[in-house]
Write an enzyme that holds these catalytic residues in place. Structure first.
Site, PDB file in Angstrom:
ATOM      1  N   ARG A   1       6.821  21.670 -13.301  1.00 51.22           N
ATOM      2  CA  ARG A   1       6.654  23.112 -13.077  1.00 51.22           C
ATOM      3  C   ARG A   1       5.839  23.421 -11.815  1.00 51.22           C
ATOM      4  O   ARG A   1       4.906  24.227 -11.837  1.00 51.22           O
ATOM      5  CB  ARG A   1       6.009  23.789 -14.294  1.00 51.22           C
TER       6      ARG A   1
ATOM      7  N   SER B   1       6.891  30.358 -21.425  1.00 51.75           N
ATOM      8  CA  SER B   1       5.847  29.411 -21.849  1.00 51.75           C
ATOM      9  C   SER B   1       4.573  29.655 -21.049  1.00 51.75           C
ATOM     10  O   SER B   1       4.585  29.626 -19.815  1.00 51.75           O
ATOM     11  CB  SER B   1       6.318  27.973 -21.621  1.00 51.75           C
TER      12      SER B   1
ATOM     13  N   GLU C   1       0.779  27.214 -17.449  1.00 55.28           N
ATOM     14  CA  GLU C   1       1.956  27.142 -16.568  1.00 55.28           C
ATOM     15  C   GLU C   1       2.062  28.456 -15.796  1.00 55.28           C
ATOM     16  O   GLU C   1       2.430  28.472 -14.628  1.00 55.28           O
ATOM     17  CB  GLU C   1       3.212  26.924 -17.414  1.00 55.28           C
TER      18      GLU C   1
HETATM   19  C1  LIG Z   1      11.608  34.810 -21.709  1.00 56.60           C
HETATM   20  C2  LIG Z   1      11.276  33.792 -20.652  1.00 56.60           C
HETATM   21  C3  LIG Z   1      11.822  32.516 -20.722  1.00 56.60           C
HETATM   22  C4  LIG Z   1      11.522  31.554 -19.751  1.00 56.60           C
HETATM   23  N1  LIG Z   1      12.074  30.311 -19.850  1.00 56.60           N
HETATM   24  C5  LIG Z   1      11.800  29.378 -18.922  1.00 56.60           C
HETATM   25  C6  LIG Z   1      12.378  28.062 -19.008  1.00 56.60           C
HETATM   26  O1  LIG Z   1      13.164  27.749 -19.905  1.00 56.60           O
HETATM   27  N2  LIG Z   1      12.059  27.157 -18.049  1.00 56.60           N
HETATM   28  C7  LIG Z   1      11.208  27.468 -17.004  1.00 56.60           C
HETATM   29  O2  LIG Z   1      10.954  26.604 -16.157  1.00 56.60           O
HETATM   30  N3  LIG Z   1      10.649  28.703 -16.909  1.00 56.60           N
HETATM   31  C8  LIG Z   1      10.921  29.656 -17.826  1.00 56.60           C
HETATM   32  N4  LIG Z   1      10.350  30.902 -17.728  1.00 56.60           N
HETATM   33  C9  LIG Z   1       9.429  31.213 -16.624  1.00 56.60           C
HETATM   34  C10 LIG Z   1      10.107  31.867 -15.398  1.00 56.60           C
HETATM   35  O3  LIG Z   1      11.332  32.436 -15.767  1.00 56.60           O
HETATM   36  C11 LIG Z   1      10.330  30.858 -14.280  1.00 56.60           C
HETATM   37  O4  LIG Z   1       9.122  30.253 -13.864  1.00 56.60           O
HETATM   38  C12 LIG Z   1      10.992  31.523 -13.063  1.00 56.60           C
HETATM   39  O5  LIG Z   1      11.444  30.538 -12.178  1.00 56.60           O
HETATM   40  C13 LIG Z   1      10.053  32.482 -12.365  1.00 56.60           C
HETATM   41  O6  LIG Z   1      10.756  33.136 -11.323  1.00 56.60           O
HETATM   42  P1  LIG Z   1      10.150  34.483 -10.702  1.00 56.60           P
HETATM   43  O7  LIG Z   1      10.984  34.888  -9.559  1.00 56.60           O
HETATM   44  O8  LIG Z   1       9.968  35.501 -11.760  1.00 56.60           O
HETATM   45  O9  LIG Z   1       8.734  33.942 -10.191  1.00 56.60           O
HETATM   46  P2  LIG Z   1       7.359  34.732 -10.013  1.00 56.60           P
HETATM   47  O10 LIG Z   1       6.679  34.881 -11.330  1.00 56.60           O
HETATM   48  O11 LIG Z   1       7.554  35.960  -9.227  1.00 56.60           O
HETATM   49  O12 LIG Z   1       6.549  33.666  -9.135  1.00 56.60           O
HETATM   50  C14 LIG Z   1       6.180  32.426  -9.687  1.00 56.60           C
HETATM   51  C15 LIG Z   1       5.501  31.595  -8.602  1.00 56.60           C
HETATM   52  O13 LIG Z   1       6.451  31.295  -7.587  1.00 56.60           O
HETATM   53  C16 LIG Z   1       5.977  31.751  -6.313  1.00 56.60           C
HETATM   54  N5  LIG Z   1       7.144  32.246  -5.561  1.00 56.60           N
HETATM   55  C17 LIG Z   1       8.107  33.100  -5.993  1.00 56.60           C
HETATM   56  N6  LIG Z   1       9.024  33.300  -5.024  1.00 56.60           N
HETATM   57  C18 LIG Z   1       8.600  32.571  -3.951  1.00 56.60           C
HETATM   58  C19 LIG Z   1       9.102  32.394  -2.631  1.00 56.60           C
HETATM   59  N7  LIG Z   1      10.222  32.991  -2.194  1.00 56.60           N
HETATM   60  N8  LIG Z   1       8.392  31.585  -1.781  1.00 56.60           N
HETATM   61  C20 LIG Z   1       7.254  30.976  -2.184  1.00 56.60           C
HETATM   62  N9  LIG Z   1       6.741  31.108  -3.417  1.00 56.60           N
HETATM   63  C21 LIG Z   1       7.401  31.903  -4.294  1.00 56.60           C
HETATM   64  C22 LIG Z   1       4.991  32.866  -6.626  1.00 56.60           C
HETATM   65  O14 LIG Z   1       4.062  33.034  -5.566  1.00 56.60           O
HETATM   66  C23 LIG Z   1       4.355  32.339  -7.911  1.00 56.60           C
HETATM   67  O15 LIG Z   1       3.332  31.406  -7.594  1.00 56.60           O
HETATM   68  C24 LIG Z   1      10.642  31.878 -18.693  1.00 56.60           C
HETATM   69  C25 LIG Z   1      10.103  33.188 -18.611  1.00 56.60           C
HETATM   70  C26 LIG Z   1      10.421  34.137 -19.582  1.00 56.60           C
HETATM   71  C27 LIG Z   1       9.838  35.519 -19.475  1.00 56.60           C
END
Ligand SMILES: Cc1cc2nc3c(=O)[nH]c(=O)nc-3n(C[C@H](O)[C@H](O)[C@H](O)COP(=O)(O)OP(=O)(O)OC[C@H]3O[C@@H](n4cnc5c(N)ncnc54)[C@H](O)[C@@H]3O)c2cc1C
Length: 304
Positions: A176, A226, A296
């Site tokens: 992660r 998570s 995480e």
């Molecule tokens: C219901 C639910 C289920 C989920 N299931 C899973 C799962 O099965 N597996 C899993 O791994 N995760 C899961 N997640 C967590 C989440 O979906 C993932 O981590 C997802 O990849 C986050 O994407 P985001 O764009 O929302 O990231 P954000 O929350 O916006 O950012 C997360 C991190 O990434 C960085 N970031 C984002 N975009 C960039 C960019 N362009 N350049 C540099 N850094 C960047 C941000 O600065 C931050 O540190 C779940 C979340 C929810 C709510």
């Protein structure tokens, strides 16, 4: 914020810059204080100009995808939160690959692949967020993660002066997370490996995964998925449940009764409620098992 800095941001982004914006609007937990600035560049050129303006005026910045893995504290975010929504090109390439810009949602990628019969990314079905967040988090399920499908990542330097294409094998993906990029770097796009398959076959696998998720996770309430990483050989949810914390409440936040590694929030919840539950779960799990759980979810901003 100084007037010249504000004017410089407005000159670069026009009405795609907003000031003093509650981050509850930009994160899936629906909590969090205001960011000084939320900037939404329309494309990579504006992103570069924005980063250069931040560097010139000494404004700190952070990157926000869809906020599905981010907890912003109640004191808010200093500086500029760069929202990647404008980077949304997605195209199939002739060499069995997809080029996806950072702001493309996972849902769009899944639909694109399902329609065209492109296989390899099914495991991401139902992981909410953007491609940038997916790569930065090395998101995945079970033994399958982003690292398995990334061929190349295009990264813009923190000052917006340089763009580099880094081969997937040279990047330091871990559980992660992605280490080794300079802090403040922005993932602009990613090249993902796919193979050809029958659309019906891709759809069947996507449907199977979505159904499994719906049966085991609380998807109808605000959460960040998570909260804690799974420690080696065990599951954070199992440890939290064994410590008697399933269903525990702090203010408007509750450890889910469906999946103990999720924290759900109600309207009116504060980030402080979520943080208090995180700390309580860490304490109770450490007392009962000796294991210190590591979040995480990315916890950012100031406590009020
Ligand atoms: C219901 C639910 C289920 C989920 N299931 C899973 C799962 O099965 N597996 C899993 O791994 N995760 C899961 N997640 C967590 C989440 O979906 C993932 O981590 C997802 O990849 C986050 O994407 P985001 O764009 O929302 O990231 P954000 O929350 O916006 O950012 C997360 C991190 O990434 C960085 N970031 C984002 N975009 C960039 C960019 N362009 N350049 C540099 N850094 C960047 C941000 O600065 C931050 O540190 C779940 C979340 C929810 C709510």
């Amino acid at each position: 914020m100084r007037r010249e800095a504000r004017a410089a941001l407005e000159e670069v982004l026009g009405d795609r810059v907003a000031f003093d914006v509650p981050m509850s609007r930009y994160t899936s937990m629906r909590v969090g204080g205001p960011a000084d600035v939320v900037a939404t560049p329309a494309d990579r050129h504006e992103l570069g100009a924005l980063l250069r303006a931040c560097a010139k005026h000494g404004l700190p910045h952070c990157v926000l995808g869809a906020g599905f893995n981010t907890l912003v504290l109640d004191g808010g975010l200093p500086g500029v939160a760069i929202h990647t929504r404008g980077l949304r090109r997605l195209e199939e390439r002739p060499d069995r690959a997809l080029r996806a810009e950072a702001g493309v949602s996972h849902g769009s990628v899944t639909r694109f692949c399902t329609t065209r019969g492109l296989s390899g990314l099914e495991f991401a079905a139902g992981i909410p967020g953007t491609v940038g967040g997916w790569v930065a988090m090395n998101a995945g399920i079970g033994t399958r993660e982003v690292v398995d499908v990334v061929r190349e990542v295009e990264v813009m330097s923190p000052t917006g002066r340089r763009r580099r294409h880094l081969a997937g094998g040279r990047l330091c993906f871990g559980y992660r997370g992605l280490r080794g990029l300079a802090p403040g770097s922005v993932i602009v796009s990613v090249l993902l490996a796919v193979s050809l398959a029958e659309p019906a076959q891709v759809k069947a696998e996507v449907d199977r995964l979505l159904e499994a998720r719906a049966g085991s996770q609380p998807l109808n309430v605000p959460s960040c998925g998570s909260v804690f990483r799974n420690p080696p050989g065990d599951y954070a949810g199992r440890l939290i449940e064994a410590a008697g914390m399933k269903g525990a409440v702090e203010g408007g936040a509750q450890i889910s009764t469906v999946h103990a590694n999720f924290i759900a929030t109600q309207p009116g919840a504060r980030a402080a409620d979520v943080l208090a539950l995180i700390r309580r779960a860490q304490r109770e799990v450490e007392l009962s098992s000796g294991i210190r759980l590591v979040p995480e979810v990315k916890i950012v901003g100031r406590e009020s």
